[in-house]
Design a protein around this motif. Structure first.
Motif, PDB file in Angstrom:
ATOM      1  N   UNK A  53     -55.382  14.477  32.061  1.00  0.00           N
ATOM      2  CA  UNK A  53     -54.685  15.758  32.040  1.00  0.00           C
ATOM      3  C   UNK A  53     -55.296  16.710  33.062  1.00  0.00           C
ATOM      4  N   UNK A  54     -56.614  16.782  33.096  1.00  0.00           N
ATOM      5  CA  UNK A  54     -57.295  17.662  34.051  1.00  0.00           C
ATOM      6  C   UNK A  54     -56.991  17.248  35.486  1.00  0.00           C
ATOM      7  N   UNK A  55     -57.013  15.966  35.771  1.00  0.00           N
ATOM      8  CA  UNK A  55     -56.722  15.488  37.128  1.00  0.00           C
ATOM      9  C   UNK A  55     -55.290  15.811  37.531  1.00  0.00           C
ATOM     10  N   UNK A  56     -54.362  15.658  36.626  1.00  0.00           N
ATOM     11  CA  UNK A  56     -52.971  15.993  36.935  1.00  0.00           C
ATOM     12  C   UNK A  56     -52.828  17.481  37.244  1.00  0.00           C
ATOM     13  N   UNK A 114     -50.313  19.919  28.634  1.00  0.00           N
ATOM     14  CA  UNK A 114     -51.552  19.386  28.053  1.00  0.00           C
ATOM     15  C   UNK A 114     -51.396  19.157  26.551  1.00  0.00           C
ATOM     16  N   UNK A 115     -50.772  20.106  25.864  1.00  0.00           N
ATOM     17  CA  UNK A 115     -50.570  19.956  24.424  1.00  0.00           C
ATOM     18  C   UNK A 115     -49.731  18.725  24.110  1.00  0.00           C
ATOM     19  N   UNK A 116     -48.685  18.501  24.885  1.00  0.00           N
ATOM     20  CA  UNK A 116     -47.822  17.340  24.648  1.00  0.00           C
ATOM     21  C   UNK A 116     -48.494  16.038  25.096  1.00  0.00           C
ATOM     22  N   UNK A 167     -49.270  12.434  23.126  1.00  0.00           N
ATOM     23  CA  UNK A 167     -48.743  11.138  23.561  1.00  0.00           C
ATOM     24  C   UNK A 167     -49.841  10.158  23.963  1.00  0.00           C
ATOM     25  N   UNK A 168     -51.116  10.579  23.846  1.00  0.00           N
ATOM     26  CA  UNK A 168     -52.225   9.670  24.081  1.00  0.00           C
ATOM     27  C   UNK A 168     -52.933   9.788  25.414  1.00  0.00           C
ATOM     28  N   UNK A 169     -52.569  10.760  26.242  1.00  0.00           N
ATOM     29  CA  UNK A 169     -53.253  10.932  27.527  1.00  0.00           C
ATOM     30  C   UNK A 169     -54.675  11.430  27.293  1.00  0.00           C
TER      31      UNK A 169
END
Length: 77
Positions: free
Chosen positions: A67-70, A54-56, A60-62
């Motif tokens: 992020x939560x869905x992944x 999540x931090x990365x 990178x613009x996500x």
């Protein structure tokens, strides 16, 4: 830029766990992105993996939603 993550304490720039939630903070905003119990892979090491990812990913613009869905949908292969 260096980003941080922690399961045990807040960080100024990165991802951390607080009150059963994963939070992202970047100096200008702080957002809760998902509850820990929504991570399908069990174990503290998997929480650490989600935090580092999540931090990365935000760097990178996500989006927070992506992020939560992944994190919700990822399973062991």
């Amino acid at each position: 830029r260096l980003r941080f993550f922690s399961r045990h304490e807040e960080v100024d720039d990165g991802a951390f766990v607080q009150a059963g939630q994963i939070w992202l903070r970047d100096g200008t905003r702080e957002t809760s992105i998902l509850p820990l119990d929504e991570i399908r892979l069990r174990g503290e090491h998997n929480v650490a993996n989600v935090l580092s990812d999540a931090a990365m990913a935000t760097r990178l613009g996500a989006s927070d939603t992506a992020i939560a869905e992944a994190a919700r949908s990822f399973t062991a292969g």
